[in-house]
Design a protein around this motif. Sequence first.
Motif, mmCIF file in Angstrom:
data_model
loop_
_atom_site.group_PDB
_atom_site.id
_atom_site.type_symbol
_atom_site.label_atom_id
_atom_site.label_comp_id
_atom_site.label_asym_id
_atom_site.label_seq_id
_atom_site.Cartn_x
_atom_site.Cartn_y
_atom_site.Cartn_z
ATOM 1 N N TRP A 248 -24.581 86.165 -173.509
ATOM 2 C CA TRP A 248 -24.798 87.027 -174.124
ATOM 3 C C TRP A 248 -26.848 86.894 -174.154
ATOM 4 O O TRP A 248 -27.230 88.363 -173.886
ATOM 5 C CB TRP A 248 -24.713 87.380 -175.506
ATOM 6 N N ARG A 249 -27.071 85.665 -174.785
ATOM 7 C CA ARG A 249 -28.627 85.818 -174.662
ATOM 8 C C ARG A 249 -29.118 85.913 -173.014
ATOM 9 O O ARG A 249 -30.311 86.381 -173.100
ATOM 10 C CB ARG A 249 -28.658 84.434 -175.383
ATOM 11 N N TYR B 149 -33.778 99.524 -168.104
ATOM 12 C CA TYR B 149 -32.909 97.831 -167.755
ATOM 13 C C TYR B 149 -31.618 98.352 -166.640
ATOM 14 O O TYR B 149 -32.501 99.317 -165.827
ATOM 15 C CB TYR B 149 -31.212 98.658 -168.931
ATOM 16 N N GLY C 8 -33.602 90.709 -169.957
ATOM 17 C CA GLY C 8 -34.344 92.192 -169.931
ATOM 18 C C GLY C 8 -34.089 92.787 -169.361
ATOM 19 O O GLY C 8 -34.207 94.695 -168.417
ATOM 20 N N PRO D 242 -28.670 96.689 -171.609
ATOM 21 C CA PRO D 242 -29.157 96.761 -172.763
ATOM 22 C C PRO D 242 -28.859 95.789 -173.544
ATOM 23 O O PRO D 242 -27.957 95.609 -174.369
ATOM 24 C CB PRO D 242 -28.803 98.140 -173.243
ATOM 25 N N PRO D 243 -29.747 96.087 -174.984
ATOM 26 C CA PRO D 243 -29.247 95.079 -176.258
ATOM 27 C C PRO D 243 -28.255 95.401 -177.291
ATOM 28 O O PRO D 243 -27.756 96.786 -176.249
ATOM 29 C CB PRO D 243 -30.472 95.410 -177.207
ATOM 30 N N ARG E 45 -28.525 87.669 -170.897
ATOM 31 C CA ARG E 45 -28.827 88.649 -170.270
ATOM 32 C C ARG E 45 -29.571 89.523 -170.901
ATOM 33 O O ARG E 45 -30.580 90.519 -170.080
ATOM 34 C CB ARG E 45 -26.831 89.750 -170.425
ATOM 35 N N ALA E 46 -29.441 89.184 -172.250
ATOM 36 C CA ALA E 46 -30.380 90.422 -173.150
ATOM 37 C C ALA E 46 -32.073 89.304 -172.993
ATOM 38 O O ALA E 46 -32.872 90.015 -172.611
ATOM 39 C CB ALA E 46 -30.536 89.992 -174.430
ATOM 40 N N TYR F 72 -30.096 99.774 -182.365
ATOM 41 C CA TYR F 72 -30.263 99.326 -181.090
ATOM 42 C C TYR F 72 -30.628 100.210 -180.102
ATOM 43 O O TYR F 72 -30.924 100.061 -178.216
ATOM 44 C CB TYR F 72 -28.783 98.971 -180.003
ATOM 45 N N PHE G 100 -27.174 101.188 -175.405
ATOM 46 C CA PHE G 100 -27.196 99.864 -175.908
ATOM 47 C C PHE G 100 -25.692 98.989 -175.720
ATOM 48 O O PHE G 100 -24.684 99.907 -174.557
ATOM 49 C CB PHE G 100 -26.788 99.375 -176.942
ATOM 50 N N THR G 101 -25.504 97.746 -175.712
ATOM 51 C CA THR G 101 -24.369 97.100 -175.181
ATOM 52 C C THR G 101 -22.965 96.943 -176.163
ATOM 53 O O THR G 101 -23.756 95.657 -177.232
ATOM 54 C CB THR G 101 -24.616 96.210 -174.091
#
Length: 497
Positions: A24-25, A383, A31, A34-35, A27-28, A65, A69-70
């Motif tokens: 998850w980190r 994104y 960038g 989406p967060p 992917r975030a 978010y 967002f995701t």
Amino acid sequence: MELLGAASVVLLVCVLGLLSFTAWRGRAAKGKMPPGPAPLPVIGNLLQVKPKNMAKTLEKLSEEYGPVFTVQLGSDPVVVLHGRDAVKEALVDRADEFARRGTMPVGDRANNGLGIIFSNNKEWVDVRRFALTTLRNFGMGKRSIEERIMEEAEHLLEEINKTKGTPFDPTFLLSCCVSNVICAVVFGKRYDYKDNKFLGLMNNMNNIFEMMNSLWGQLYQMFSKILVYLPGPHNNIFDEFNALKAFVAEEMKTHQASLDPSSPQDFIDCFLIKMQEEKDQPNSSFHTENLITTTFDLFIAGTETTSTTIRYGLLLLLKHPRVQEKVQEEIDRVVGPSRRPCVADRSQLPYTDAVVHEIQRFIALVPLALPHTVAKDTPFRQYVIPKGTTIYPLLSSVLHDSKEFPNPLEFDPGHFLNENGTFKKSEFFMPFSAGKRICPGEGLARMEIFLVIATILQNFTLKPVVDSQELDVTPTLSGTGNVPPAYQLRALPRWEG
């Protein structure tokens, strides 16, 4: 030994959690996706996204978010689009890129990639185009379908009259009325409201809508990869699907026996003729299984959402008796008691039209729309949405936009009226979704909702069984769809004779 085993389980969970968090980190940090909130292993964001009230919890997450967002539902990431700008940009402005149907485990298992609602690629294009053309030829959007609705509304009035002002639950009467309109087009006939087989089908459809939006239904959508192998109430919905498909298969056999290719009588006849024309084409979309599934899609989509909208609408009119009175005053002035309301009256009935629109806006019957996806990695704003990612356009966030609709959580027909009392259109009115996946029966549904509600109110004053202030209009279930609470009403005739 037991301690060692327990320690291994704990260690495994920790490793899975760390891997999940790291992914998850990752992917975030890139960038790209989406967060969104950090998911837990196995259950994803189940703690943040409440299956019993999916839309509200997603709207809450958008405050933190943003409009794109995701969230992770089970093991799969889902991109949520919040607000008119994001929804319109994806579904309308970039319709081709976002036209594919996303994963919806209940529909995927029931339809196996066939039909109109849950299909993709060539079969979806072929069958949707064929269905729209055929329905149009049999009167959808023309006067003949209006006449069928008005005729069916007469049968509904007869059934309501039989209640003689005593309390009754309108669920099945409304389902029979609405279903008979699509039955006339698809099966070439209508059914008596006391027909046990027909009532059984109405019960099947009502159960499907409720089961899909129940806690078990929502959990199946999130954890189908596990639940598909396990017994439990989440499997009961497929018995309901099978009962409806068995009915359609029976109708298909009857049609095959009486088919006259030179004079098709309904949708099934037209599909059978198309099957005959393409019998030598190995990749034809027109075959028996697709006929059953497509007819099933039209039957259930043409019944349940429209009848539920009307049922929810009558509940709101019981809750707001002054609104009901104003609709009746307008109908009395424009139409009178000697003839029935028709579509041509709509422009002269702005308040009634506003009430019908406000019912659909307020209830946001399908708050999440049905899921979409993208066929390839797709840049969207800042994104990138990976190929195959499920996308939920949050229609309730558009229908309840406070900038467009002051006091969006209140039932107020003024949302669709100009200061001079004329009807006011809104680009935020998206109860049927938008773009290439917009409901193919939108025109039929809008006509039915207007005509049925107007005809009922022309002839009856609806009274609640309890004090109107005590009526609860909050959905009893809110998943993919909003299910209205059960209620009873009394219908008092407005005219003698």
